[in-house]
Design a protein around this motif. Structure first.
Motif, PDB file in Angstrom:
ATOM      1  N   MET A 169      53.418  18.759  69.473  1.00 34.60           N
ATOM      2  CA  MET A 169      51.988  18.675  69.771  1.00 34.60           C
ATOM      3  C   MET A 169      51.303  17.781  68.753  1.00 34.60           C
ATOM      4  O   MET A 169      51.523  17.913  67.549  1.00 34.60           O
ATOM      5  CB  MET A 169      51.377  20.089  69.730  1.00 34.60           C
ATOM      6  CG  MET A 169      49.881  20.108  70.051  1.00 34.60           C
ATOM      7  SD  MET A 169      49.217  21.797  69.981  1.00 34.60           S
ATOM      8  CE  MET A 169      50.104  22.557  71.350  1.00 34.60           C
ATOM      9  N   ALA A 193      45.671  17.237  69.751  1.00 39.74           N
ATOM     10  CA  ALA A 193      45.800  18.360  70.669  1.00 39.74           C
ATOM     11  C   ALA A 193      45.663  19.677  69.934  1.00 39.74           C
ATOM     12  O   ALA A 193      45.068  20.625  70.421  1.00 39.74           O
ATOM     13  CB  ALA A 193      47.137  18.279  71.408  1.00 39.74           C
ATOM     14  N   GLN A 204      42.158  20.876  69.388  1.00 35.99           N
ATOM     15  CA  GLN A 204      41.349  21.270  70.531  1.00 35.99           C
ATOM     16  C   GLN A 204      41.044  22.767  70.495  1.00 35.99           C
ATOM     17  O   GLN A 204      41.856  23.565  70.014  1.00 35.99           O
ATOM     18  CB  GLN A 204      42.063  20.942  71.838  1.00 35.99           C
ATOM     19  CG  GLN A 204      42.044  19.471  72.206  1.00 35.99           C
ATOM     20  CD  GLN A 204      42.635  19.227  73.574  1.00 35.99           C
ATOM     21  OE1 GLN A 204      43.267  20.092  74.159  1.00 35.99           O
ATOM     22  NE2 GLN A 204      42.424  18.032  74.098  1.00 35.99           N
ATOM     23  N   ILE A 254      40.857  26.552  71.739  1.00 37.92           N
ATOM     24  CA  ILE A 254      41.791  27.362  72.512  1.00 37.92           C
ATOM     25  C   ILE A 254      41.002  28.470  73.191  1.00 37.92           C
ATOM     26  O   ILE A 254      40.315  29.255  72.526  1.00 37.92           O
ATOM     27  CB  ILE A 254      42.892  27.973  71.619  1.00 37.92           C
ATOM     28  CG1 ILE A 254      43.687  26.871  70.914  1.00 37.92           C
ATOM     29  CG2 ILE A 254      43.820  28.861  72.446  1.00 37.92           C
ATOM     30  CD1 ILE A 254      44.695  27.394  69.909  1.00 37.92           C
ATOM     31  N   ARG A 286      34.497  28.703  81.083  1.00 36.14           N
ATOM     32  CA  ARG A 286      35.184  27.522  81.615  1.00 36.14           C
ATOM     33  C   ARG A 286      34.180  26.542  82.227  1.00 36.14           C
ATOM     34  O   ARG A 286      34.322  25.325  82.080  1.00 36.14           O
ATOM     35  CB  ARG A 286      36.232  27.934  82.659  1.00 36.14           C
ATOM     36  CG  ARG A 286      37.387  28.743  82.102  1.00 36.14           C
ATOM     37  CD  ARG A 286      38.572  28.795  83.065  1.00 36.14           C
ATOM     38  NE  ARG A 286      38.255  29.329  84.370  1.00 36.14           N
ATOM     39  CZ  ARG A 286      38.500  30.574  84.766  1.00 36.14           C
ATOM     40  NH1 ARG A 286      39.044  31.445  83.917  1.00 36.14           N
ATOM     41  NH2 ARG A 286      38.206  30.978  85.999  1.00 36.14           N
ATOM     42  N   TYR A 317      40.094  21.479  76.117  1.00 35.45           N
ATOM     43  CA  TYR A 317      40.580  22.684  75.444  1.00 35.45           C
ATOM     44  C   TYR A 317      41.950  23.053  75.982  1.00 35.45           C
ATOM     45  O   TYR A 317      42.354  22.620  77.077  1.00 35.45           O
ATOM     46  CB  TYR A 317      39.597  23.844  75.637  1.00 35.45           C
ATOM     47  CG  TYR A 317      39.414  24.285  77.078  1.00 35.45           C
ATOM     48  CD1 TYR A 317      40.133  25.352  77.609  1.00 35.45           C
ATOM     49  CD2 TYR A 317      38.521  23.625  77.921  1.00 35.45           C
ATOM     50  CE1 TYR A 317      39.965  25.750  78.924  1.00 35.45           C
ATOM     51  CE2 TYR A 317      38.339  24.012  79.248  1.00 35.45           C
ATOM     52  CZ  TYR A 317      39.069  25.086  79.732  1.00 35.45           C
ATOM     53  OH  TYR A 317      38.898  25.471  81.044  1.00 35.45           O
ATOM     54  N   ASN A 318      42.646  23.850  75.206  1.00 29.40           N
ATOM     55  CA  ASN A 318      43.899  24.432  75.648  1.00 29.40           C
ATOM     56  C   ASN A 318      43.620  25.857  76.119  1.00 29.40           C
ATOM     57  O   ASN A 318      42.813  26.569  75.511  1.00 29.40           O
ATOM     58  CB  ASN A 318      44.924  24.458  74.518  1.00 29.40           C
ATOM     59  CG  ASN A 318      45.331  23.068  74.084  1.00 29.40           C
ATOM     60  OD1 ASN A 318      45.610  22.210  74.916  1.00 29.40           O
ATOM     61  ND2 ASN A 318      45.348  22.814  72.786  1.00 29.40           N
ATOM     62  N   GLN A 319      44.284  26.257  77.180  1.00 29.74           N
ATOM     63  CA  GLN A 319      44.051  27.582  77.741  1.00 29.74           C
ATOM     64  C   GLN A 319      45.286  28.464  77.553  1.00 29.74           C
ATOM     65  O   GLN A 319      46.410  28.053  77.856  1.00 29.74           O
ATOM     66  CB  GLN A 319      43.690  27.480  79.222  1.00 29.74           C
ATOM     67  CG  GLN A 319      43.204  28.783  79.810  1.00 29.74           C
ATOM     68  CD  GLN A 319      42.586  28.616  81.194  1.00 29.74           C
ATOM     69  OE1 GLN A 319      42.433  29.586  81.918  1.00 29.74           O
ATOM     70  NE2 GLN A 319      42.231  27.393  81.567  1.00 29.74           N
ATOM     71  N   VAL A 320      45.071  29.668  77.052  1.00 24.29           N
ATOM     72  CA  VAL A 320      46.134  30.659  76.889  1.00 24.29           C
ATOM     73  C   VAL A 320      45.826  31.817  77.835  1.00 24.29           C
ATOM     74  O   VAL A 320      44.833  32.528  77.640  1.00 24.29           O
ATOM     75  CB  VAL A 320      46.233  31.166  75.442  1.00 24.29           C
ATOM     76  CG1 VAL A 320      47.290  32.270  75.337  1.00 24.29           C
ATOM     77  CG2 VAL A 320      46.552  30.020  74.492  1.00 24.29           C
TER      78      VAL A 320
END
Length: 218
Positions: free
Chosen positions: A1, A5, A8, A10, A24, A34-37
């Protein structure tokens, strides 16, 4: 990564969570990558109850956003932070009276409707959960319809998308899930239809998330 990144934000989210959907939409409107978990609220007894997640969010709820070196829970707190740090496009009107109306409508939904029909409450209600959810939503929508008749333009307050709209659309989605008759709420439905035509509301929709089950994807 890459380092870009990694930097960004989370977002810990569940595809069908209305609280997550609000955030969102805000991220999409403001153009924040953004990164989504995913946090599955049903799997493994509810992944929000895991010890790991509890360290992020002691209330064991979604959403949670890690951004700028801090961790924020509660959807409106997150949206307010995004508004204050990246104010364009605005989600709160400059006019103070309209701003108060936006906050009123947002709180009406976030405090007066959604918590009464969320997963943790319905689990306690048991066999009559559908009846309970319908009652809570209908009661809230009756009041909301009256309010919007005085505040609405194209959207909840005038003709600019605001925080109130971010709260409205996910709540209408909940109403549809719980098979509420929405015919008595024409103002709500007109605004909801207009908002769902906007790209930010489309890309953030529960049917288009990484953790959306295949059979529910748009």
């Amino acid at each position: 990564m890459s380092s870009a990144a990694a930097a960004q934000p989370i977002l810990y989210s569940y595809f069908r969570s209305s609280c997550s959907w609000r955030v969102r939409i805000a991220l999409a409107l403001k153009g924040i990558a953004y990164n989504q978990v995913p946090v599955n609220l049903l799997k493994d007894g509810g992944q929000q109850h895991s010890a790991e997640y509890k360290t992020l969010n002691p209330m064991q709820q979604v959403p949670t956003l890690k951004i700028d070196g801090i961790t924020i829970s509660q959807s409106l707190a997150i949206i307010h932070y995004l508004e204050e740090t990246q104010p364009n496009p605005r989600l709160l009107p400059q006019d103070l009276k309209k701003r108060a109306q936006v906050r009123m409508i947002s709180d009406h939904i976030v405090s007066g409707i959604q918590p009464l029909q969320n997963l943790s409450v319905l689990e306690r209600v048991g066999e009559k959960k559908m009846e309970w959810a319908q009652h809570c939503i209908k009661s809230g929508f009756q009041a909301l319809e009256q309010i919007l008749q005085h505040t609405a333009g194209r959207y909840c307050v005038g003709n600019e998308v605001s925080m109130a709209d971010l709260c409205l659309v996910p709540q209408v989605f909940n109403a549809e899930r719980y098979k509420v008759d929405l015919a008595p709420y024409p103002t709500i439905m007109r605004i909801n239809k207009a908002l769902l035509e906007l790209e930010a509301f489309k890309v953030s929709h529960p049917a288009r998330q990484p953790d959306t089950p295949a059979e529910l994807r748009a």
